[in-house]
Scaffold this motif. Structure first.
Motif, PDB file in Angstrom:
ATOM      1  N   UNK A  77       0.808  -1.220   0.000  1.00  0.00           N
ATOM      2  CA  UNK A  77       0.000   0.000   0.000  1.00  0.00           C
ATOM      3  C   UNK A  77       0.844   1.274   0.000  1.00  0.00           C
ATOM      4  N   UNK A  78       2.154   1.125  -0.024  1.00  0.00           N
ATOM      5  CA  UNK A  78       3.091   2.247  -0.146  1.00  0.00           C
ATOM      6  C   UNK A  78       3.181   3.135   1.089  1.00  0.00           C
ATOM      7  N   UNK A  79       2.456   2.832   2.158  1.00  0.00           N
ATOM      8  CA  UNK A  79       2.574   3.649   3.354  1.00  0.00           C
ATOM      9  C   UNK A  79       3.561   3.004   4.331  1.00  0.00           C
ATOM     10  N   UNK A  80       3.996   3.754   5.326  1.00  0.00           N
ATOM     11  CA  UNK A  80       5.047   3.244   6.191  1.00  0.00           C
ATOM     12  C   UNK A  80       4.974   3.765   7.610  1.00  0.00           C
ATOM     13  N   UNK A 145       0.243  18.901  -0.587  1.00  0.00           N
ATOM     14  CA  UNK A 145       0.407  18.024   0.562  1.00  0.00           C
ATOM     15  C   UNK A 145       1.674  18.377   1.339  1.00  0.00           C
ATOM     16  N   UNK A 146       1.633  18.106   2.638  1.00  0.00           N
ATOM     17  CA  UNK A 146       2.811  18.318   3.467  1.00  0.00           C
ATOM     18  C   UNK A 146       3.807  17.178   3.296  1.00  0.00           C
ATOM     19  N   UNK A 147       5.073  17.484   3.560  1.00  0.00           N
ATOM     20  CA  UNK A 147       6.119  16.474   3.571  1.00  0.00           C
ATOM     21  C   UNK A 147       6.441  16.126   5.029  1.00  0.00           C
ATOM     22  N   UNK A 148       7.334  15.161   5.220  1.00  0.00           N
ATOM     23  CA  UNK A 148       7.942  14.890   6.523  1.00  0.00           C
ATOM     24  C   UNK A 148       9.400  15.338   6.460  1.00  0.00           C
ATOM     25  N   UNK A 222       5.570   6.004   1.544  1.00  0.00           N
ATOM     26  CA  UNK A 222       6.831   5.532   2.104  1.00  0.00           C
ATOM     27  C   UNK A 222       7.641   4.598   1.213  1.00  0.00           C
ATOM     28  N   UNK A 223       7.012   3.819   0.345  1.00  0.00           N
ATOM     29  CA  UNK A 223       7.771   2.803  -0.373  1.00  0.00           C
ATOM     30  C   UNK A 223       7.116   2.493  -1.713  1.00  0.00           C
ATOM     31  N   UNK A 231      13.748  -0.682  -5.725  1.00  0.00           N
ATOM     32  CA  UNK A 231      12.927  -0.337  -4.562  1.00  0.00           C
ATOM     33  C   UNK A 231      13.207   1.097  -4.145  1.00  0.00           C
ATOM     34  N   UNK A 232      12.155   1.866  -4.032  1.00  0.00           N
ATOM     35  CA  UNK A 232      12.265   3.268  -3.665  1.00  0.00           C
ATOM     36  C   UNK A 232      11.791   3.451  -2.223  1.00  0.00           C
ATOM     37  N   UNK A 233      12.671   4.000  -1.386  1.00  0.00           N
ATOM     38  CA  UNK A 233      12.315   4.321  -0.006  1.00  0.00           C
ATOM     39  C   UNK A 233      12.147   5.836   0.106  1.00  0.00           C
ATOM     40  N   UNK A 234      10.956   6.260   0.473  1.00  0.00           N
ATOM     41  CA  UNK A 234      10.646   7.680   0.514  1.00  0.00           C
ATOM     42  C   UNK A 234      10.803   8.293   1.895  1.00  0.00           C
ATOM     43  N   UNK A 235      10.684   7.499   2.947  1.00  0.00           N
ATOM     44  CA  UNK A 235      10.771   8.014   4.308  1.00  0.00           C
ATOM     45  C   UNK A 235      11.904   7.392   5.112  1.00  0.00           C
TER      46      UNK A 235
END
Length: 300
Positions: A77-80, A145-148, A222-223, A231-235
């Motif tokens: 689901x791409x969330x983390x 949207x906001x970022x982290x 997140x992913x 594999x892309x890690x966003x967070x």
């Protein structure tokens, strides 16, 4: 015989005197302004530290409930981790609306939370004049949207001084930059007992809020796994470059950094937070990103 009233003319400032007064005021302002700016930055840095502390403690509370730290990202689901610890950040109203089985690619039911600001994920020193920080160009109903500003540690890239061998990383030739596996927030859900280098010596989260940092998505995404690009890690990020070096050649290896002069904030596995100087020994910085490397170099 009465004396006549004598009216004395009031003497004003001469041009020279006026210029001197203006010059003195200008000097005083020039002396005062840096002090005011330093005081404001000190307050912002303290707030940034508090936010990072709150986030790290939320991860500890998550560990207490689930027996491990949160995953950096879930390919289904791409969330983390930023979504996983929402209940521990007193954001259950958002967490309760998430459908973790809904699939990936920015499903609208999750994207609606992009414009929601989570204060614990935001550094107040980050610039607010560009699309990357504190917001990204991803939109929901016409609103950005906001970022982290705090990312997890996948692991270090380089040579372990304790073993003389390379830290464990894989697929480093991929377009996204591969993934290192020796950090607390690598994919398989580390437990506190896995951090044999000591929780107080190992980084958990690092600040990434420098102005030109180009690789951002909204705070919950997140992913991503791509058959050709990797594999892309966003967070979460590999630790490959010095703090504030500005290196941004690939998504997963972008340098940690901040708008704080001289360094960036990091939290450790024990929940403590420290300002890490950009001039610190680079081997020590890499050692701090490894949870079980056996290095003797302190990351303090």
């Amino acid at each position: 015989m009465s004396q006549p009233n004598i009216v004395r003319a009031q003497r004003g400032f001469t041009l020279v005197e006026l210029l001197v007064v203006i010059a003195i005021i200008g000097v005083l302002i020039a002396l005062l302004l840096p002090a005011v700016q330093q005081a404001r930055e000190a307050a912002r840095r303290m707030q940034c530290s508090n936010n990072l502390k709150q986030t790290a403690l939320a991860m500890h509370n998550y560990h207490d409930v689930h027996g491990q730290f949160p995953l950096p990202g879930m390919k289904a689901n791409e969330i983390g981790w930023t979504a996983s610890i929402l209940p521990q950040l007193e954001q259950s109203s958002i967490a309760d609306q998430l459908n973790y089985n809904e699939g990936k690619h920015n499903i609208a039911s999750r994207m609606k939370f992009g414009p929601v600001k989570i204060d614990a994920y935001q550094c107040p020193s980050a610039p607010g004049t560009d699309i990357y920080s504190p917001r990204t160009d991803e939109m929901y109903n016409g609103e950005q949207s906001y970022v982290a500003h705090y990312f997890g540690i996948l692991g270090p890239v380089g040579t372990n001084p304790a073993t003389g061998g390379n830290y464990v990383c894989k697929d480093m030739s991929e377009e996204f930059g591969g993934e290192c596996t020796e950090g607390i927030l690598w994919q398989w859900g580390s437990k506190m007992r896995d951090v044999t280098d000591g929780l107080s010596n190992t980084y958990l989260l690092g600040e990434n809020s420098w102005r030109e940092m180009p690789y951002r998505r909204w705070w919950m995404r997140a992913k991503l796994e791509d058959a050709t690009r990797g594999t892309l890690y966003l967070l979460t990020k590999n630790v490959q470059y010095p703090i504030n070096s500005g290196n941004s050649d690939k998504w997963n290896t972008v340098a940690f950094g901040s708008m704080h002069p001289g360094g960036a904030m990091f939290s450790r596995g024990d929940g403590s937070v420290a300002f890490v100087a950009e001039t610190m020994n680079f081997d020590a910085f890499l050692a701090g990103a490894s949870k079980a490397g056996g290095e003797a170099i302190s990351s303090q």
